[in-house]
Design a protein around this motif. Structure first.
Motif, mmCIF file in Angstrom:
data_model
loop_
_atom_site.group_PDB
_atom_site.id
_atom_site.type_symbol
_atom_site.label_atom_id
_atom_site.label_comp_id
_atom_site.label_asym_id
_atom_site.label_seq_id
_atom_site.Cartn_x
_atom_site.Cartn_y
_atom_site.Cartn_z
ATOM 1 N N ALA A 232 -14.429 2.404 3.309
ATOM 2 C CA ALA A 232 -15.619 2.520 4.163
ATOM 3 C C ALA A 232 -15.717 3.870 4.856
ATOM 4 C CB ALA A 232 -15.610 1.394 5.194
ATOM 5 N N GLU A 233 -14.571 4.492 5.168
ATOM 6 C CA GLU A 233 -14.613 5.758 5.908
ATOM 7 C C GLU A 233 -15.200 6.898 5.083
ATOM 8 O OE1 GLU A 233 -10.256 5.294 4.466
ATOM 9 O OE2 GLU A 233 -11.869 4.023 5.274
ATOM 10 N N HIS A 234 -15.244 6.721 3.760
ATOM 11 C CA HIS A 234 -15.808 7.776 2.904
ATOM 12 C C HIS A 234 -17.311 7.629 2.693
ATOM 13 C CE1 HIS A 234 -11.930 9.513 1.774
ATOM 14 N NE2 HIS A 234 -11.471 8.291 1.581
ATOM 15 N N LEU A 235 -17.865 6.469 2.996
ATOM 16 C CA LEU A 235 -19.280 6.206 2.703
ATOM 17 C C LEU A 235 -20.228 7.229 3.334
ATOM 18 C CD1 LEU A 235 -19.497 2.310 2.919
ATOM 19 C CD2 LEU A 235 -19.477 3.734 0.878
ATOM 20 N N PRO A 236 -20.043 7.624 4.610
ATOM 21 C CA PRO A 236 -21.005 8.566 5.199
ATOM 22 C C PRO A 236 -21.028 9.936 4.539
ATOM 23 C CG PRO A 236 -19.725 7.465 6.911
ATOM 24 C CD PRO A 236 -19.050 7.183 5.597
ATOM 25 N N ARG A 237 -20.009 10.256 3.714
ATOM 26 C CA ARG A 237 -19.907 11.616 3.195
ATOM 27 C C ARG A 237 -20.102 11.730 1.680
ATOM 28 N NH1 ARG A 237 -15.057 15.114 5.259
ATOM 29 N NH2 ARG A 237 -16.523 16.657 4.416
ATOM 30 N N ILE A 238 -20.336 10.617 1.007
ATOM 31 C CA ILE A 238 -20.343 10.705 -0.454
ATOM 32 C C ILE A 238 -21.564 11.439 -1.004
ATOM 33 C CG2 ILE A 238 -18.987 8.591 -0.674
ATOM 34 C CD1 ILE A 238 -21.501 7.181 -1.640
ATOM 35 N N PHE A 239 -22.585 11.669 -0.154
ATOM 36 C CA PHE A 239 -23.752 12.429 -0.613
ATOM 37 C C PHE A 239 -23.599 13.919 -0.332
ATOM 38 C CE2 PHE A 239 -25.708 8.181 0.183
ATOM 39 C CZ PHE A 239 -26.112 7.920 -1.126
ATOM 40 N N GLU A 240 -22.491 14.318 0.284
ATOM 41 C CA GLU A 240 -22.268 15.741 0.556
ATOM 42 C C GLU A 240 -21.905 16.475 -0.739
ATOM 43 O OE1 GLU A 240 -19.386 16.410 3.580
ATOM 44 O OE2 GLU A 240 -20.354 15.050 5.021
ATOM 45 N N ARG A 241 -22.293 17.720 -0.795
ATOM 46 C CA ARG A 241 -22.032 18.522 -1.992
ATOM 47 C C ARG A 241 -20.540 18.830 -2.115
ATOM 48 N NH1 ARG A 241 -27.304 22.593 -1.652
ATOM 49 N NH2 ARG A 241 -28.793 20.882 -1.423
ATOM 50 N N PHE A 242 -20.021 18.590 -3.286
ATOM 51 C CA PHE A 242 -18.625 18.838 -3.642
ATOM 52 C C PHE A 242 -17.650 17.920 -2.909
ATOM 53 C CE2 PHE A 242 -20.597 23.035 -4.572
ATOM 54 C CZ PHE A 242 -20.328 23.057 -5.925
ATOM 55 N N TYR A 243 -18.170 16.878 -2.256
ATOM 56 C CA TYR A 243 -17.244 15.955 -1.597
ATOM 57 C C TYR A 243 -16.672 15.000 -2.640
ATOM 58 C CZ TYR A 243 -15.239 12.579 1.605
ATOM 59 O OH TYR A 243 -14.363 11.750 2.269
ATOM 60 N N ARG A 244 -15.360 14.909 -2.667
ATOM 61 C CA ARG A 244 -14.686 14.018 -3.612
ATOM 62 C C ARG A 244 -13.660 13.178 -2.879
ATOM 63 N NH1 ARG A 244 -14.665 18.848 -6.943
ATOM 64 N NH2 ARG A 244 -15.906 18.564 -8.842
ATOM 65 N N ILE A 245 -13.586 11.915 -3.246
ATOM 66 C CA ILE A 245 -12.572 11.041 -2.660
ATOM 67 C C ILE A 245 -11.225 11.324 -3.300
ATOM 68 C CG2 ILE A 245 -11.887 8.633 -2.310
ATOM 69 C CD1 ILE A 245 -14.905 7.977 -2.444
ATOM 70 N N ASP A 246 -11.227 11.428 -4.617
ATOM 71 C CA ASP A 246 -10.017 11.748 -5.374
ATOM 72 C C ASP A 246 -10.346 12.962 -6.234
ATOM 73 O OD1 ASP A 246 -7.857 11.957 -7.055
ATOM 74 O OD2 ASP A 246 -7.678 9.804 -7.443
ATOM 75 N N LYS A 247 -9.993 14.161 -5.755
ATOM 76 C CA LYS A 247 -10.381 15.384 -6.449
ATOM 77 C C LYS A 247 -9.805 15.462 -7.852
ATOM 78 C CE LYS A 247 -10.968 18.069 -2.217
ATOM 79 N NZ LYS A 247 -10.593 19.290 -1.475
ATOM 80 N N GLY A 248 -8.545 15.066 -7.993
ATOM 81 C CA GLY A 248 -7.916 15.140 -9.310
ATOM 82 C C GLY A 248 -8.603 14.237 -10.313
ATOM 83 N N ARG A 249 -8.890 13.011 -9.892
ATOM 84 C CA ARG A 249 -9.534 12.063 -10.803
ATOM 85 C C ARG A 249 -10.957 12.489 -11.126
ATOM 86 N NH1 ARG A 249 -11.414 5.911 -9.564
ATOM 87 N NH2 ARG A 249 -11.967 5.344 -11.698
ATOM 88 N N SER A 250 -11.656 13.039 -10.131
ATOM 89 C CA SER A 250 -13.028 13.462 -10.354
ATOM 90 C C SER A 250 -13.104 14.561 -11.403
ATOM 91 C CB SER A 250 -13.647 13.945 -9.041
ATOM 92 O OG SER A 250 -14.981 14.345 -9.237
#
Length: 293
Positions: A232-250
């Protein structure tokens, strides 16, 4: 200032609050009091004008600083994202050129990897171009009559093989002939990026559902999956440019980090809004609206 103006008007017309008729001033002190009221009113007006002007300048300056900071961050992010595929391409091609005796099997593997990185670079540049077009060239975006039902059916067909390989199921509950007057390319980007996001991150064996409801002047869409979801803590930021939850997997999945930002900007450009939530049953649910035009 308004209070003083009202007071002065009443004083001029009625001399004081008890009179019912207009009476001219008899006393010099009355004129002095009126003059004092007008001077105070003018002074307050002058101070308020300069205060408002200073506030406007401050807000404009802060806004400009914020925009400059965002541009610097975006430029840094773009440079970082471009560096990865370019470095990979140079590494593979340099190795091939410097190793004339390289076995054909190894060389072909390097060529395949180089080609994949080139495609990733192309996708990244296309996404950057799309965002720049929405940011700085909105007036140049053309609109036309778009059948979203047909558009999404085409996307479903394009992604069917990939979804089948991941054992995913797509349920298309869109009504027939959803007509929107908008930009075909951006409308395509909305649904294609949402599908790609689900394919890349929802997980194998998941189900994706798409539905829509017609309102007075817009269509309201529901795009959801029953996959792994995100914290849930990532939801407010997922529309930001280049924001990744898991950079390696992305990066492994070929994501540019711009897909959902393109979705949000394209929805807003079409007069709509978008939200995302994680329902108790799991997965992600995107709710967004698009004006008919």
């Amino acid at each position: 200032m308004v209070i003083f103006l009202a007071y002065a008007t009443i004083f001029i017309l009625f001399e004081d609050y008890d009179r019912k008729f207009i009476v001219p001033f008899d006393e010099v002190s009355d004129w002095h009091l009126l003059l004092f009221s007008l001077v105070v009113m003018a002074g307050l007006g002058f101070l308020l004008f300069h205060y408002a002007k200073r506030m406007d300048e401050r807000i404009s300056r802060e806004q400009a600083e914020k925009e400059n900071r965002l541009r610097r961050e975006l430029t840094q992010n773009i440079a970082h994202e471009l560096k990865t595929p370019v470095t990979s391409i140079l590494g593979y091609t340099d190795t091939i050129l410097e190793s004339p005796g390289m076995p054909e099997e190894v060389k072909n593997q390097f060529i395949i990897r180089t080609n994949a990185q080139a495609y990733r670079l192309t996708t990244l540049l296309q996404d950057i171009s799309t965002l720049n077009r929405m940011d700085y060239a909105k007036d140049m975006i053309t609109t036309e009559r778009v059948n979203v039902s047909v558009l999404f059916a085409d996307i479903a067909q394009e992604t069917a093989f990939t979804m089948q390989n991941r054992q995913m199921t797509l349920h298309n509950f869109l009504p027939q002939d959803i007509i929107i007057h908008g930009n075909y390319s951006l409308l395509y980007s909305i649904f294609r990026n949402l599908i790609d996001n689900a394919i890349n991150y929802a997980g194998q064996g998941t189900t994706v559902e798409v539905s829509a409801e017609q309102q007075a002047d817009s269509w309201h869409f529901i795009f959801k999956d029953n996959g792994t979801g995100i914290p849930a803590e990532h939801l407010p930021r997922i529309f930001e440019r280049f924001y990744r939850i898991d950079k390696g997997r992305s990066r492994e999945m070929g994501g540019t980090g711009l897909g959902l930002s393109i979705v949000k900007n394209a929805v807003m450009l079409h007069g709509g809004t978008i939200t995302v939530s994680t329902p108790p049953s799991g997965g992600l649910t995107f709710l967004f609206s698009i004006k008919k035009g």
